[in-house]
Write an enzyme that holds these catalytic residues in place. Structure first.
Site, PDB file in Angstrom:
ATOM      1  N   CYS B  34       0.825  -1.210   0.000  1.00 13.03           N
ATOM      2  CA  CYS B  34       0.000   0.000   0.000  1.00 13.03           C
ATOM      3  C   CYS B  34       0.859   1.260   0.000  1.00 13.03           C
ATOM      4  CB  CYS B  34      -0.990  -0.004   1.150  1.00 13.03           C
ATOM      5  SG  CYS B  34      -0.256   0.303   2.737  1.00 13.03           S
ATOM      6  N   CYS B 103      -1.335   8.477   7.101  1.00 15.11           N
ATOM      7  CA  CYS B 103       0.086   8.474   7.464  1.00 15.11           C
ATOM      8  C   CYS B 103       0.257   8.723   8.964  1.00 15.11           C
ATOM      9  CB  CYS B 103       0.849   9.533   6.682  1.00 15.11           C
ATOM     10  SG  CYS B 103       0.823   9.260   4.909  1.00 15.11           S
TER      11      CYS B 103
HETATM   12 ZN   LIG Z   1       1.359   8.161   2.050  1.00 12.22          ZN
END
Ligand SMILES: [Zn+2]
Ligand SMILES: Cc1ncc(COP(=O)(O)O)c(C=O)c1O
Lengths: 396, 141
Positions: B34, B103
């Site tokens: 990913c 993130c």
């Molecule tokens: Zn990222």
């Protein structure tokens, strides 16, 4: 140093093109659909622009439809061929897995309307063959749409051969030539092309204007309904400054192909060779059947967006197919289509150069990219695992 | 600009990059598929995080989030570190674009995962609740 190396995204509008556009704002601003003298002057300019575009691709002026760009041309070509097919009960369309989204999303829409879509596999070197097309064509096939050159990996397809198969099988053939027009010589008749899309901003013309070439006899379906412009096939007051600019841009670009290409190819090859010196790096797209200005590589162990941000700090403006730059969770569908695994596809870098770039710039890009890749690898847990043998290299 | 100045600062000059060879706790989250992997190394002394290092494979905001998260918990008691949320990381960075919030989630998870490793290695008891972020964080994305 500031180096623009993203010409596949868009190009700088050339000075001559801008100069050719300006009079259409405040001097020849009349509507070419108007009957009065200034309107007819604008109409003459429109006719000249149409002739100029037609000439550059070996078409006839009445086969040229001005659109808002490559996306609209792709939409109209595909929808038109689908409607022609439907009227004959032919509901099968052939394309490839690595087309631009303007093509793929239009095909998705048609699939929901009952069309059967076959997306051909793309070989690891970014090529599809005429043989694959021949095998996929059946009695129900109404359209083959395959891009002339891929926008990410630059591979140039065997268009003439594919066109010949389509002609033999009596199937319409459309090509998205947005990345190719103005960069390689194209002759629609010689290459058996029934329909072709192009976009001015990819060859130093203005943004927001393009052309759909459709061979005489192909009945087009409107994407934009309204007035009678473009033989009633594309409504909307003509964007005269943009159209005039596009006509100058395409002539300028096509006239320069033979003189510019050797220099661009030389810089491209230097860049490819330099970047491939970085360990565990692979070139995407065929080494030879390739757009003059396209370089696309994957670096193992790093992610593309951080690579782009680092290069940006060094004044190098490029692009990547990582998920973080595509705005979705998946990396570029083009890199996946040529069989790059996800973890590698995230680490891609596309540099698209042009005649204005210089040899020194290539040296600078190579030097900086080497440093940045090393820096990012040094903070990458994937890279540490690779070095320690805890993970296997995908790129040898 | 896509990113705030804070994000760019932590991206350009990431704090605490590296590895701790004799770490007391190590956590790795995300996967290369990913596009983001974070690995956190902790040195813990008397329940205080005395040293912390990270390695990240990922985009600009992944690197900046790792850097900021390590700064926020360095020198703090383990219990405080466990309370670090992805929102706190994002806020300390003056915000992240919406599609980059994952993130900061990854940073929170990486730290939880490293502390869990430390607890496991030292037979420190904990309840299911203690590391609930590890189980749930994917839904929050
Ligand atoms: Zn990222
Ligand atoms: C291959 C290809 N097709 C279509 C398009 C869309 O063209 P436009 O931006 O003019 O709509 C692009 C440009 O991004 C392209 O590269």
């Amino acid at each position: 140093m500031n180096i623009y190396a993203d010409n596949a995204a868009t190009t700088k509008t050339s000075r001559t093109v801008i100069d050719a556009m300006l009079p259409y704002f405040d001097k020849f601003y009349a509507n070419p659909s108007s009957l009065h003298t200034p309107g007819q002057e604008a109409m003459e300019a429109l006719t000249r622009a149409r002739e100029a575009v037609a000439k550059c691709i070996g078409a006839k002026p009445n086969e040229i439809i001005f659109t808002s760009g490559g996306s609209e041309a792709d939409n109209q070509a595909i929808v038109s061929a689908a409607m022609i097919g439907k009227s004959k009960g032919k509901m099968h369309i052939i394309s490839t897995a690595f087309e631009h989204h303007a093509v793929l999303h239009t095909l998705d829409k048609l699939e929901k309307e009952g069309f059967k879509i076959t997306l051909l596999d793309v070989h690891e070197n970014g090529m599809v063959s005429a043989e694959q097309v021949r095998e996929a064509i059946c009695d129900d096939t109404c359209l083959v749409t395959i891009m002339y050159a891929n926008n990410e990996i630059g591979s140039i397809q065997p268009i003439k051969e594919i066109g010949a198969v389509c002609k033999e099988k009596n199937v319409l053939f459309h090509t998205d030539a947005v990345q190719a027009v103005g960069h390689v010589h194209i002759d629609v008749k010689d290459e058996n092309i029934d329909m072709l899309s192009m976009s001015a901003h990819k060859f130093h013309g203005p943004k927001g204007v393009g052309v759909l070439y459709a061979r005489t006899g192909i009945r087009l379906t409107n994407i934009i309904e309204g007035g009678a412009q473009e033989k009633g096939k594309r409504a909307g007051t003509h964007n005269m400054p943009a159209i005039a600019g596009m006509a100058v841009a395409i002539k300028e670009a096509c006239d320069a192909i033979d003189t510019h290409t050797p220099k661009i190819v030389k810089m491209r090859d230097k860049l490819i060779e330099g970047l491939l010196q970085i360990p565990h790096t692979v070139l995407n797209g065929d080494r030879y059947s390739r757009l003059p200005g396209n370089v696309n590589v994957c670096f193992e162990g790093i992610e593309g967006e951080s690579l782009l941000l680092m290069l940006d700090m060094d004044g190098i403006y490029a692009s990547s197919g990582s998920a973080c730059t595509s705005g979705s969770l998946d990396p570029s569908h083009v890199l996946l289509a040529i069989g790059r695994p996800h973890e590698i596809a995230h680490g891609s870098l596309r540099l698209s150069i042009d005649y204005d770039n210089t040899d020194e710039e290539m040296d600078y890009i190579i030097e900086k990219t080497k440093k940045v890749v090393e820096y990012l690898r040094n903070m990458s847990p994937v890279w540490s695992d690779l070095k320690k043998g805890k993970r296997e290299y995908v790129i040898q | 600009m896509l990113y705030s100045e804070k994000v760019m600062d932590h991206f350009k000059n990431p704090r605490n990059v590296g590895v701790i060879e004799d770490a007391d706790g190590i956590g790795e989250v995300g996967n290369a598929k990913c596009g983001d992997i974070m690995k956190i190394y902790l040195k813990i002394d008397n329940d205080i995080i005395t040293d912390i290092k990270f390695e990240t494979f990922g985009c600009g905001s992944a690197i900046a989030s790792s850097s900021m998260a390590t700064e926020l918990i360095k020198g703090k008691p383990v219990k405080d570190a466990l309370k670090l949320t992805n929102k706190a990381v994002a806020e300390a960075l003056d915000g992240l674009p919406p599609h980059k919030m994952h993130c900061s989630v990854l940073a929170e998870e990486a730290i939880s995962s490293a502390i869990k490793d430390y607890y496991d290695k030292n037979n420190i008891p904990y309840t299911d609740d203690t590391f609930k972020s590890l189980a749930h964080s994917h839904e929050e994305e």
